[in-house]
Motif scaffolding. Structure first.
Motif, PDB file in Angstrom:
ATOM      1  N   VAL A 259       0.753  -1.190  -0.090  1.00 38.75           N
ATOM      2  CA  VAL A 259      -0.258  -0.029   0.285  1.00 38.75           C
ATOM      3  C   VAL A 259       0.808   1.505  -0.406  1.00 38.75           C
ATOM      4  O   VAL A 259       2.100   1.848   0.537  1.00 38.75           O
ATOM      5  N   GLY A 260       0.480   1.851  -1.062  1.00 42.22           N
ATOM      6  CA  GLY A 260       1.029   3.503  -0.939  1.00 42.22           C
ATOM      7  C   GLY A 260       0.423   4.433  -0.673  1.00 42.22           C
ATOM      8  O   GLY A 260      -0.920   4.617  -0.723  1.00 42.22           O
ATOM      9  N   ILE A 261       1.010   5.494   0.144  1.00 44.33           N
ATOM     10  CA  ILE A 261       0.297   6.658   1.456  1.00 44.33           C
ATOM     11  C   ILE A 261       0.781   8.069   0.300  1.00 44.33           C
ATOM     12  O   ILE A 261       2.008   8.335   1.148  1.00 44.33           O
ATOM     13  N   SER A 262       0.316   9.140  -0.297  1.00 46.19           N
ATOM     14  CA  SER A 262       1.034  10.631   0.097  1.00 46.19           C
ATOM     15  C   SER A 262      -0.163  11.175   0.055  1.00 46.19           C
ATOM     16  O   SER A 262      -1.612  11.314   0.518  1.00 46.19           O
ATOM     17  N   PRO A 263       0.354  13.262   0.166  1.00 43.11           N
ATOM     18  CA  PRO A 263      -0.607  13.181   0.589  1.00 43.11           C
ATOM     19  C   PRO A 263      -1.449  14.012  -0.088  1.00 43.11           C
ATOM     20  O   PRO A 263      -2.430  14.704  -0.443  1.00 43.11           O
ATOM     21  N   ASP A 264      -1.772  13.404  -1.441  1.00 46.97           N
ATOM     22  CA  ASP A 264      -2.089  14.125  -3.166  1.00 46.97           C
ATOM     23  C   ASP A 264      -3.319  13.415  -2.834  1.00 46.97           C
ATOM     24  O   ASP A 264      -4.058  12.478  -2.125  1.00 46.97           O
ATOM     25  N   LYS A 265      -4.705  13.580  -3.441  1.00 43.97           N
ATOM     26  CA  LYS A 265      -5.541  13.656  -3.584  1.00 43.97           C
ATOM     27  C   LYS A 265      -6.285  12.788  -4.866  1.00 43.97           C
ATOM     28  O   LYS A 265      -5.593  11.719  -5.109  1.00 43.97           O
ATOM     29  N   PRO A 266      -7.141  11.849  -4.523  1.00 44.71           N
ATOM     30  CA  PRO A 266      -7.218  10.150  -5.398  1.00 44.71           C
ATOM     31  C   PRO A 266      -7.335  10.784  -6.875  1.00 44.71           C
ATOM     32  O   PRO A 266      -7.055   9.846  -7.405  1.00 44.71           O
ATOM     33  N   GLU A 267      -7.837  11.848  -7.179  1.00 43.40           N
ATOM     34  CA  GLU A 267      -7.994  12.495  -8.489  1.00 43.40           C
ATOM     35  C   GLU A 267      -6.156  12.032  -9.041  1.00 43.40           C
ATOM     36  O   GLU A 267      -6.306  11.564 -10.109  1.00 43.40           O
ATOM     37  N   LYS A 268      -5.113  12.622  -8.741  1.00 49.21           N
ATOM     38  CA  LYS A 268      -4.274  12.830  -8.759  1.00 49.21           C
ATOM     39  C   LYS A 268      -3.373  11.016  -8.818  1.00 49.21           C
ATOM     40  O   LYS A 268      -2.785  10.927  -9.626  1.00 49.21           O
ATOM     41  N   LEU A 269      -3.773  10.751  -7.468  1.00 46.89           N
ATOM     42  CA  LEU A 269      -3.429   9.167  -7.807  1.00 46.89           C
ATOM     43  C   LEU A 269      -4.359   8.226  -8.244  1.00 46.89           C
ATOM     44  O   LEU A 269      -3.339   7.228  -9.006  1.00 46.89           O
ATOM     45  N   ALA A 270      -5.078   8.613  -8.953  1.00 51.78           N
ATOM     46  CA  ALA A 270      -5.867   7.556  -9.666  1.00 51.78           C
ATOM     47  C   ALA A 270      -4.914   7.743 -11.453  1.00 51.78           C
ATOM     48  O   ALA A 270      -4.580   6.969 -12.576  1.00 51.78           O
ATOM     49  N   LYS A 271      -5.332   9.138 -11.574  1.00 50.67           N
ATOM     50  CA  LYS A 271      -3.930   9.636 -12.983  1.00 50.67           C
ATOM     51  C   LYS A 271      -2.448   9.250 -12.693  1.00 50.67           C
ATOM     52  O   LYS A 271      -2.197   8.004 -13.364  1.00 50.67           O
ATOM     53  N   PHE A 272      -2.350   8.765 -11.395  1.00 49.35           N
ATOM     54  CA  PHE A 272      -0.578   7.954 -11.697  1.00 49.35           C
ATOM     55  C   PHE A 272      -0.969   6.773 -11.622  1.00 49.35           C
ATOM     56  O   PHE A 272      -0.477   6.495 -12.513  1.00 49.35           O
ATOM     57  N   ARG A 273      -1.422   6.176 -11.488  1.00 57.99           N
ATOM     58  CA  ARG A 273      -1.843   4.096 -11.424  1.00 57.99           C
ATOM     59  C   ARG A 273      -2.388   4.816 -12.641  1.00 57.99           C
ATOM     60  O   ARG A 273      -1.993   3.500 -12.622  1.00 57.99           O
ATOM     61  N   ASP A 274      -3.275   4.850 -13.315  1.00 57.36           N
ATOM     62  CA  ASP A 274      -3.255   4.612 -14.294  1.00 57.36           C
ATOM     63  C   ASP A 274      -2.200   5.190 -15.885  1.00 57.36           C
ATOM     64  O   ASP A 274      -2.501   4.080 -16.344  1.00 57.36           O
ATOM     65  N   ASN A 275      -1.706   6.083 -15.239  1.00 57.28           N
ATOM     66  CA  ASN A 275       0.097   6.048 -16.891  1.00 57.28           C
ATOM     67  C   ASN A 275       0.835   5.320 -16.467  1.00 57.28           C
ATOM     68  O   ASN A 275       1.655   4.755 -16.789  1.00 57.28           O
ATOM     69  N   GLU A 276       0.890   4.693 -14.891  1.00 60.11           N
ATOM     70  CA  GLU A 276       2.755   3.909 -14.187  1.00 60.11           C
ATOM     71  C   GLU A 276       1.912   2.236 -14.240  1.00 60.11           C
ATOM     72  O   GLU A 276       2.748   1.630 -13.901  1.00 60.11           O
ATOM     73  N   GLY A 277       0.506   2.180 -14.685  1.00 58.32           N
ATOM     74  CA  GLY A 277      -0.362   1.029 -14.414  1.00 58.32           C
ATOM     75  C   GLY A 277      -0.290  -0.053 -13.151  1.00 58.32           C
ATOM     76  O   GLY A 277       0.302  -1.415 -13.009  1.00 58.32           O
ATOM     77  N   LEU A 278      -0.289   0.756 -12.147  1.00 56.26           N
ATOM     78  CA  LEU A 278      -0.001   0.595 -10.623  1.00 56.26           C
ATOM     79  C   LEU A 278      -1.162  -0.855 -10.447  1.00 56.26           C
ATOM     80  O   LEU A 278      -1.961  -0.257 -10.809  1.00 56.26           O
ATOM     81  N   THR A 279      -0.599  -1.797  -9.609  1.00 60.03           N
ATOM     82  CA  THR A 279      -1.879  -2.511  -9.508  1.00 60.03           C
ATOM     83  C   THR A 279      -1.910  -2.401  -7.755  1.00 60.03           C
ATOM     84  O   THR A 279      -2.441  -3.790  -7.575  1.00 60.03           O
ATOM     85  N   PHE A 280      -1.194  -1.894  -7.130  1.00 61.18           N
ATOM     86  CA  PHE A 280      -2.327  -2.011  -5.804  1.00 61.18           C
ATOM     87  C   PHE A 280      -2.183  -0.743  -5.078  1.00 61.18           C
ATOM     88  O   PHE A 280      -2.623   0.583  -5.921  1.00 61.18           O
ATOM     89  N   PRO A 281      -2.774  -0.685  -3.697  1.00 57.23           N
ATOM     90  CA  PRO A 281      -3.330   0.677  -3.616  1.00 57.23           C
ATOM     91  C   PRO A 281      -2.657   1.881  -2.822  1.00 57.23           C
ATOM     92  O   PRO A 281      -1.677   1.994  -2.721  1.00 57.23           O
ATOM     93  N   LEU A 282      -3.102   2.619  -3.812  1.00 53.27           N
ATOM     94  CA  LEU A 282      -2.438   4.164  -3.647  1.00 53.27           C
ATOM     95  C   LEU A 282      -3.979   5.196  -2.634  1.00 53.27           C
ATOM     96  O   LEU A 282      -4.539   4.970  -2.835  1.00 53.27           O
ATOM     97  N   LEU A 283      -3.357   4.817  -0.988  1.00 50.84           N
ATOM     98  CA  LEU A 283      -4.365   6.202  -0.666  1.00 50.84           C
ATOM     99  C   LEU A 283      -3.804   6.950  -0.497  1.00 50.84           C
ATOM    100  O   LEU A 283      -2.703   7.921  -0.063  1.00 50.84           O
TER     101      LEU A 283
END
Length: 157
Positions: A71-95
């Motif tokens: 699980v990765g955690i940062s101060p980023d908003k969910p929308e930014k995390l979704a973009k990051f996940r989709d751009n990099e093909g991340l397959t674990f939760p970003l919180l």
């Protein structure tokens, strides 16, 4: 924000309940009975954080085979995390922890040195929480590159 106390091996991992990139709530207790790597990073889509996240992504199958979730955690908003996940093909939760309360509880927010200046910010940190919710590994000021390989070496002892 005052400096936060650091966690040590054997401490009970501070509970969290945070939204993921899709706005779903993820809790530390969701991982009870499994080991989980909880890592804190400063900002999605920055070079170091991207390298680190892709390193976890590329190692995820072998980590999962070893009984570890990530699980990765940062101060980023969910929308930014979704973009990051989709751009990099991340397959674990970003919180998302925008108020930094979870970062602070885990000792992953405070003074750090950046470009020779002391600033307040996210301290790149990685923890392994055991099946009972205790800290098994606590690493602060980790390097973004090569960190997952080092963590895997540390865990194989």
């Amino acid at each position: 924000m005052a400096p936060t106390p650091r966690l040590e091996v054997g401490d009970k991992a501070p509970a969290f309940s945070l939204p993921d990139a899709d706005g779903n709530t993820v809790k530390l207790s969701d991982f009870k009975g499994r080991k989980v790597i909880v890592y804190f990073y400063p900002a999605a889509s920055t070079p170091g954080c991207t390298k680190q996240a892709c390193d976890f992504r590329d190692s995820l199958a072998s980590l999962n085979d070893a009984g570890l979730d990530v699980v990765g955690i940062s101060p980023d908003k969910p929308e930014k995390l979704a973009k990051f996940r989709d751009n990099e093909g991340l397959t674990f939760p970003l919180l998302s922890d925008p108020d930094k309360s979870v970062l602070a509880a885990w000792g992953a927010f405070g003074e750090k040195s950046m470009y020779g200046k002391t600033v307040q910010g996210v301290i790149r940190s990685t923890f392994v929480v055991d099946e009972k919710g205790r800290v098994e590994v606590a690493q602060y000021n980790v390097k973004a590159t090569g960190h997952v390989a080092k963590l895997r070496r540390d865990l194989s002892h």
